[in-house]
Design a protein around this motif. Structure first.
Motif, PDB file in Angstrom:
ATOM      1  N   VAL A  87     -49.262 -36.905  34.680  1.00 60.48           N
ATOM      2  CA  VAL A  87     -49.850 -35.373  34.633  1.00 60.48           C
ATOM      3  C   VAL A  87     -50.888 -35.182  35.215  1.00 60.48           C
ATOM      4  N   ALA A  88     -51.966 -36.091  35.426  1.00 60.97           N
ATOM      5  CA  ALA A  88     -53.298 -35.910  36.251  1.00 60.97           C
ATOM      6  C   ALA A  88     -52.953 -35.728  37.676  1.00 60.97           C
ATOM      7  N   SER A  89     -51.654 -36.438  38.124  1.00 56.08           N
ATOM      8  CA  SER A  89     -51.571 -36.502  39.468  1.00 56.08           C
ATOM      9  C   SER A  89     -50.750 -35.060  39.854  1.00 56.08           C
ATOM     10  N   PHE A  90     -49.684 -34.719  39.275  1.00 53.55           N
ATOM     11  CA  PHE A  90     -48.944 -33.611  39.604  1.00 53.55           C
ATOM     12  C   PHE A  90     -49.909 -32.090  39.290  1.00 53.55           C
ATOM     13  N   ALA A  91     -50.663 -32.260  38.086  1.00 57.98           N
ATOM     14  CA  ALA A  91     -51.367 -31.114  38.065  1.00 57.98           C
ATOM     15  C   ALA A  91     -52.401 -30.821  39.030  1.00 57.98           C
ATOM     16  N   ARG A  92     -52.869 -31.622  39.893  1.00 58.82           N
ATOM     17  CA  ARG A  92     -53.692 -31.524  41.173  1.00 58.82           C
ATOM     18  C   ARG A  92     -52.794 -31.254  42.386  1.00 58.82           C
ATOM     19  N   TRP A  93     -51.612 -32.028  42.414  1.00 60.85           N
ATOM     20  CA  TRP A  93     -51.033 -31.951  43.594  1.00 60.85           C
ATOM     21  C   TRP A  93     -49.671 -31.399  43.397  1.00 60.85           C
TER      22      TRP A  93
END
Length: 421
Positions: A112-118
């Motif tokens: 979640v942290a990854s795709f929320a930013r990228w």
């Protein structure tokens, strides 16, 4: 010469001001273009990427164990080929709409942290919280550029300063280029004018001298009657005036473009004044009276300059008074010293003035003489313009004014070089 330097400095400042205004106009035009393009994108919907995760989260409701998305939102998502899903608090897919097959159905906090930013599997996505978890809205691959940028205030301030520095660097280059082109243009113009004046002087001087010589010889002929003698004398006089005017034009041009030698020796100004006045008295002054007044303090004053030019300057002033007052007038040539600041010797100036009680200067001529130096020469009063340029060439200045009642006065202020003992 100082006046030439001031004129070129004024031209240079005009070039710099034009460049600054031009750069400002270019900057304003660029800002307006960017604003217009941005506004066009918003008005035409070119920047519309479809419903956001916030809008989908608000339109997604739960009834029992079933999630329902409003029909309008479904239509908007499918119209733009978007998909949406809901991740519950356990990281599992709780609901989805047109979710692609390559999109996972379970997620860890790190995912979640990854795709929320990228990106989520190369799908550009937006996320927003929901009462049951997290709403994710995805767009087609390669349809949206997504980039997150973070900067400290120190770096951001440095970037702003860099933009400002680049602007002034570009402006400096623009000013230098404009200055170089302007100087090249000025040089071509000056060279063309100098060549033209030199050619005219050379071509006219020889036939004019022949006219004066032949008319002078004809004037001595015993076969002329009175009427013919008067006409011949007028030819000699007008030819000599034309030769003097031509010499004035050539001198004015040479002074204007730093071609006349100055600052050659110490010149005793009182002696120059006496020589010029004596030469006028020897040649007769018609009905005009000529007086010279030299103050005792000015007797030992020397001016650093060219004696021939200083004589020419004073001759032009006296000749102007005599020539424009054929009915007669009283001409006074005076030489005095103006004390420096607070009466000190430092800053003392020599004041040479020529005054008469004749007709005075015409309004048009006086206005012309009071204007700042320019490349244009007046139709009348060329001799007085030469006075101005000779004074300027010697580090001084000439001022012209009409006297109260009648007559006029020209005052030439010159720096003192040394005092003779």
């Amino acid at each position: 010469m100082k006046r030439l330097a001031r004129t070129h400095m004024q031209n240079g400042l005009s070039v710099v001001a034009s460049c600054i205004i031009g750069a400002a106009v270019i900057l304003i035009v660029n800002v307006l273009i960017v604003a217009a393009v941005t506004l066009t994108f918003f008005l035409t919907g070119a920047n519309d990427t479809g419903p956001t995760a916030t809008e989908v989260s608000q339109a997604l409701t739960k009834r029992g164990s079933t999630y329902t998305l409003s029909a309008n939102m479904v239509r908007d998502l499918r119209k733009r080929n978007c998909w949406a899903l809901l991740i519950n608090k356990d990281g599992q897919l709780a609901w989805g709409l047109d979710v692609p097959d390559d999109v996972p159905t379970s997620y860890t906090p790190a995912d979640v942290a990854s795709f929320a930013r990228w990106y989520l599997n190369d799908y550009p996505v937006s996320v927003w919280r929901h009462g049951e978890g997290l709403v994710v809205v995805g767009l087609p691959k390669n349809s949206v550029w997504k980039y997150s940028f973070t900067s400290s205030f120190a770096v951001l301030g440095g970037d702003i300063l860099l933009i400002v520095a680049l602007f002034f660097a570009d402006l400096s280059v623009l000013v230098v280029l404009a200055w170089l082109f302007a100087r090249r243009s000025w040089k071509r113009r000056d060279d063309a004018r100098n060549e033209w004046v030199a050619a005219v002087s050379h071509d006219v001087r020889t036939p004019l001298a022949a006219v004066v010589t032949d008319a002078s010889e004809l004037l001595e002929s015993p076969h002329l009657d009175n009427a013919e003698r008067v006409r011949t004398k007028r030819i000699v006089t007008k030819s000599q005036e034309t030769a003097a005017l031509l010499a004035d034009l050539n001198t004015a041009n040479r002074l204007r473009y730093s071609m006349e030698p100055v600052d050659t020796c110490n010149v005793h100004l009182a002696a120059v004044a006496r020589l010029v006045v004596a030469s006028f008295l020897d040649e007769k002054t018609g009905d005009c009276e000529l007086e010279l007044a030299v103050a005792p303090a000015a007797e030992g004053v020397c001016i650093r300059g060219n004696e021939a030019l200083l004589k020419r300057m004073l001759s032009n002033l006296i000749g102007n008074s005599i020539r424009h007052n054929p009915q007669g007038c009283h001409v006074t040539v005076s030489l005095d010293i103006r004390t420096g600041l607070l009466g000190l010797a430092f800053g003392q100036r020599c004041m040479l003035s020529v005054s008469d009680d004749g007709h005075g200067f015409g309004d048009v001529l006086l206005s012309t003489l009071k204007k700042k130096s320019s490349d244009e020469l007046p139709e009348h009063g060329l001799g007085l313009v030469i006075v101005q340029r000779i004074a300027t060439a010697h580090g001084g200045r000439a001022s012209f004014a009409n006297n109260e009642g009648c007559g006029c006065t020209c005052t030439v202020e010159l720096p003192i070089a040394v005092r003779r003992t």
